[in-house]
Design a protein around this motif. Sequence first.
Motif, mmCIF file in Angstrom:
data_model
loop_
_atom_site.group_PDB
_atom_site.id
_atom_site.type_symbol
_atom_site.label_atom_id
_atom_site.label_comp_id
_atom_site.label_asym_id
_atom_site.label_seq_id
_atom_site.Cartn_x
_atom_site.Cartn_y
_atom_site.Cartn_z
ATOM 1 N N UNK A 48 10.126 -40.942 7.488
ATOM 2 C CA UNK A 48 11.261 -41.134 6.585
ATOM 3 C C UNK A 48 12.356 -40.118 6.894
ATOM 4 N N UNK A 49 11.957 -38.873 7.165
ATOM 5 C CA UNK A 49 12.928 -37.842 7.515
ATOM 6 C C UNK A 49 13.671 -38.217 8.800
ATOM 7 N N UNK A 50 12.945 -38.687 9.809
ATOM 8 C CA UNK A 50 13.584 -39.040 11.083
ATOM 9 C C UNK A 50 14.683 -40.079 10.878
ATOM 10 N N UNK A 51 14.382 -41.116 10.084
ATOM 11 C CA UNK A 51 15.369 -42.158 9.851
ATOM 12 C C UNK A 51 16.572 -41.619 9.075
ATOM 13 N N UNK A 80 20.407 -43.705 1.933
ATOM 14 C CA UNK A 80 20.517 -45.128 1.619
ATOM 15 C C UNK A 80 20.307 -45.992 2.857
ATOM 16 N N UNK A 81 20.948 -45.611 3.970
ATOM 17 C CA UNK A 81 20.783 -46.379 5.196
ATOM 18 C C UNK A 81 19.351 -46.264 5.730
ATOM 19 N N UNK A 82 18.751 -45.098 5.567
ATOM 20 C CA UNK A 82 17.359 -44.929 5.983
ATOM 21 C C UNK A 82 16.447 -45.837 5.169
ATOM 22 N N UNK A 83 16.728 -45.932 3.881
ATOM 23 C CA UNK A 83 15.924 -46.798 3.013
ATOM 24 C C UNK A 83 16.047 -48.249 3.444
ATOM 25 N N UNK A 123 12.274 -43.510 -2.722
ATOM 26 C CA UNK A 123 11.115 -43.242 -1.868
ATOM 27 C C UNK A 123 11.504 -42.282 -0.751
ATOM 28 N N UNK A 124 12.687 -42.471 -0.169
ATOM 29 C CA UNK A 124 13.165 -41.572 0.880
ATOM 30 C C UNK A 124 13.350 -40.166 0.307
ATOM 31 N N UNK A 125 14.032 -40.094 -0.817
ATOM 32 C CA UNK A 125 14.294 -38.790 -1.440
ATOM 33 C C UNK A 125 12.984 -38.064 -1.757
ATOM 34 N N UNK A 126 12.015 -38.808 -2.289
ATOM 35 C CA UNK A 126 10.738 -38.204 -2.684
ATOM 36 C C UNK A 126 9.992 -37.653 -1.469
ATOM 37 N N UNK A 164 8.448 -32.987 1.982
ATOM 38 C CA UNK A 164 8.442 -32.368 3.314
ATOM 39 C C UNK A 164 9.105 -30.994 3.256
ATOM 40 N N UNK A 165 10.227 -30.881 2.546
ATOM 41 C CA UNK A 165 10.918 -29.596 2.423
ATOM 42 C C UNK A 165 10.052 -28.591 1.672
ATOM 43 N N UNK A 166 9.332 -29.046 0.648
ATOM 44 C CA UNK A 166 8.436 -28.151 -0.084
ATOM 45 C C UNK A 166 7.294 -27.685 0.805
ATOM 46 N N UNK A 167 6.778 -28.592 1.655
ATOM 47 C CA UNK A 167 5.675 -28.240 2.554
ATOM 48 C C UNK A 167 6.147 -27.193 3.558
ATOM 49 N N UNK A 168 7.381 -27.366 4.084
ATOM 50 C CA UNK A 168 7.925 -26.440 5.068
ATOM 51 C C UNK A 168 8.433 -25.144 4.437
#
Length: 290
Positions: A12-15, A23-26, A35-38, A43-47
Amino acid sequence: MAKLPSLRALRYFQQAALQTSFSLAAQSLNVTHSAISHQIKQLEEWLGKPLFLRANGRVQLTADGERLRECCSRAFSDIENTCEKIRQQSTSLVVSCAPSFLAQWLIPRISNFSQLHPDITLNFQTHMDVDKVRQDQTDVLILSHPDSACEDISATLITVDYIGPVCSADFALPVSDDTDFTTLPLLHAHTKRHAWSEWANKSGAQGDFWAGRYFDNLTLGIQAARNGLGLMITPQILVQKEIDEGTLKAPLGFTAMDRATWMMVKQGRQDEREIAVFRHWLLEEAANEE
């Protein structure tokens, strides 16, 4: 902490990074904006680092986000290319047979097999060792032999062996059942030294069947006969095409021998799809010669 974050989050991050838009990634992934935002938030919290700068409804990669985008692009591209190669990879069979059978009969027909079965690649060997079939060094062995009795080998009868003398279409010397073959130029193959005497014992022909010219292999002997150097004893299956085309003739026809040509495979592999396909094709091609 796990060594890798969620692969879904990375995808999801790559897209989002490629589109610089959640929005375009979604839309490209057919999921919702939330879903993209979540996934990116997780991922940002993990990193422990932000990947995007968010301002006025727009997003822009941070330096860390740019590093991760480049890494994800390489990784997903490698995965995609590897999966495509695996998916499209052709199956291969290793087929072994006598050099004369390979040159005279099998190779001229391989393009036909490849057109019918483009997903199966045939590779060739020229040994006659059934132990290599047992050891899975060879998938298919095509062998002329008196019988096929091997408990661990599955053998399919391809054709009964018929052999006889052939010569060029314009061979001038008379050849008949009463001919004394001592008077004729005979051609021999070192790989089939007893072929003439084997045929004479079955046909009742008379003569000196050891005199004449010798060649390293049967294919060279057939070529010599085609070019008018004499009579060559050969299996019918190897020269039927030349006889039909008129470049060779068989003045006495062919005589059945006490052996046959078999397709041999390992007993436990006889029902494998590629082997079954090749067996069916081989039987059909041999039947067309009859």
